[in-house]
Design a protein around this motif. Structure first.
Motif, short mmCIF file in Angstrom:
data_model
loop_
_atom_site.label_atom_id
_atom_site.label_comp_id
_atom_site.label_asym_id
_atom_site.label_seq_id
_atom_site.Cartn_x
_atom_site.Cartn_y
_atom_site.Cartn_z
N TYR A 117 0.83 -1.43 0.18
CA TYR A 117 0.00 -0.01 0.06
C TYR A 117 0.98 1.11 -0.03
N LEU A 118 1.96 1.37 0.74
CA LEU A 118 3.03 2.28 0.81
C LEU A 118 3.68 2.56 -0.49
N GLY A 119 3.99 1.53 -1.33
CA GLY A 119 4.45 1.80 -2.42
C GLY A 119 3.46 2.40 -3.44
N ALA A 120 2.18 1.79 -3.31
CA ALA A 120 1.27 2.20 -4.30
C ALA A 120 0.92 3.85 -4.12
N TRP A 121 0.86 4.12 -2.87
CA TRP A 121 0.35 5.65 -2.54
C TRP A 121 1.53 6.57 -3.01
N ARG A 122 2.85 5.97 -2.50
CA ARG A 122 4.06 6.99 -3.31
C ARG A 122 4.02 7.06 -4.84
N LEU A 123 3.59 6.00 -5.67
CA LEU A 123 3.56 5.94 -6.78
C LEU A 123 2.24 7.05 -7.44
N THR A 124 1.26 6.76 -6.93
CA THR A 124 0.14 7.80 -7.08
C THR A 124 0.42 9.12 -6.84
N LEU A 125 1.27 9.37 -5.97
CA LEU A 125 1.83 10.79 -5.68
C LEU A 125 2.86 11.38 -6.85
N ALA A 126 3.71 10.28 -7.13
CA ALA A 126 4.70 10.63 -8.08
C ALA A 126 4.13 10.90 -9.64
N ARG A 127 2.97 10.28 -9.76
CA ARG A 127 2.68 10.50 -11.21
C ARG A 127 2.19 11.84 -11.07
N ARG A 128 1.51 12.29 -10.03
CA ARG A 128 0.97 13.86 -10.09
C ARG A 128 2.19 14.68 -10.06
N HIS A 129 3.23 14.43 -9.51
CA HIS A 129 4.57 15.30 -9.66
C HIS A 129 5.09 15.30 -11.04
N LEU A 130 5.07 14.20 -11.65
CA LEU A 130 5.81 13.96 -12.92
C LEU A 130 4.89 14.64 -14.06
N LYS A 131 3.48 14.69 -13.85
CA LYS A 131 2.49 15.24 -14.77
C LYS A 131 2.47 16.69 -14.59
N ALA A 132 3.13 17.55 -13.64
CA ALA A 132 3.40 18.55 -13.40
C ALA A 132 4.59 19.39 -13.88
N GLY A 133 5.41 18.37 -14.56
CA GLY A 133 6.64 18.44 -15.00
C GLY A 133 8.02 18.51 -13.97
N GLU A 134 7.68 17.98 -13.11
CA GLU A 134 8.71 17.67 -11.71
C GLU A 134 10.08 16.76 -12.59
N ALA A 135 11.16 17.13 -12.08
CA ALA A 135 12.06 16.37 -12.29
C ALA A 135 12.23 14.86 -11.88
N VAL A 136 12.53 13.80 -12.70
CA VAL A 136 12.51 12.43 -12.17
C VAL A 136 13.10 12.43 -10.70
N LYS A 137 14.33 12.70 -10.62
CA LYS A 137 15.12 12.67 -9.39
C LYS A 137 14.34 13.43 -8.23
N LEU A 138 13.87 14.49 -8.37
CA LEU A 138 13.17 15.06 -7.27
C LEU A 138 11.82 14.18 -6.90
N THR A 139 11.05 13.90 -8.06
CA THR A 139 9.93 13.19 -7.56
C THR A 139 10.35 11.94 -6.93
#
Length: 259
Positions: A202-224
């Protein structure tokens, strides 16, 4: 972590409200709502004691005759795991809550009077009504394993809120069990049975959900990767690719246009 004024309970909606933007628009004609889109309606007659607020996850192909107001709901519906966890229909009687009844009456008053700022007031009151419906859904739990059942659980909800509010923390099973005030073995067994997966999954799935939002906003992969709590960009990329079938850089390139 943000705690409520009730001892032992934590705000189970706060992280969802912060991450996913709740937007509600009252439609001018109740029967003009779009089938298939999540919708909230205020129906029934208070005089007859059957007034209620109803949420339909897939909208209304036929709006009931006693409907007084309809609002279309956008809570980042496809990306938000809370929306995915909701049942197809939630009906909450106004008589069961003084606060819900008062909000509904204020809503109807605004709808009837046509005062300045009416549209903004209606939309915001509809947001409050929707939050009350979500509270009801969480408090009621669910018959099947999943997020709602976990959030309704007297102990497990503390671990879920901890994950939601601090996704980048280096959580261990022992840490999460402690946050739920449970032994490790009892926590693992109860979490899997109630939520339908392990705490780390569950922790991994929540982290990936948030990561998708950061990436869609144009955030760098390393920062995400760092913000989402992954140990390295490489570990993040592997987890992301397994979950979504493409590299995180592909989503980042899409930028804000993917939102």
């Amino acid at each position: 972590m943000i705690q409520s004024t009730t001892p032992g309970k934590m705000d189970r909606l706060a992280a969802f409200i912060e991450v996913f933007k709740l937007r509600i628009a009252v439609v001018s004609t109740p029967h003009a709502s779009s089938p298939g889109s999540p919708a909230l309606l205020l129906a029934g007659s208070e005089d007859e004691g059957n007034a209620r607020v109803v949420f339909r996850l897939h909208g209304f192909s036929e709006v009931p005759d006693d409907v007084r107001v309809v609002a279309e709901v956008n809570f980042d519906n496809e990306a938000n795991p809370l929306m995915s966890a909701l049942p197809d229909e939630i009906s909450v009687p106004l008589g069961g809550s003084v606060a819900l009844q008062a909000t509904a009456m204020a809503f109807l008053s605004e709808a009837a009077e046509g005062r300045c700022g009416r549209s903004a007031a209606l939309n915001r009151l509809a947001e409050v009504l929707m939050l009350m419906v979500l509270r009801s859904a969480i408090d009621s739990g669910a018959q099947q394993p999943g997020l709602l059942a976990g959030l309704a659980h007297a102990s497990l909800h503390r671990a879920l809120v901890s994950i939601h509010e601090m996704p980048a923390h280096p959580w261990t099973v022992d840490d999460l069990a402690a946050s739920a005030a449970m032994s490790r073995s009892a926590f693992m067994s109860s979490f899997r049975t109630t939520v339908g997966m392990t705490p780390m999954a569950y922790l991994g799935a929540w982290r990936l959900t948030l990561a998708r939002r950061h990436l869609k906003a144009g955030e760098a992969v390393k920062l995400t990767a760092r913000r989402a709590g992954f140990g390295s960009a490489a570990a993040f990329s592997r987890a992301f690719s397994r979950a979504y079938g493409h590299a995180p850089a592909d989503l980042k390139r899409a930028g804000a246009s993917a939102l």
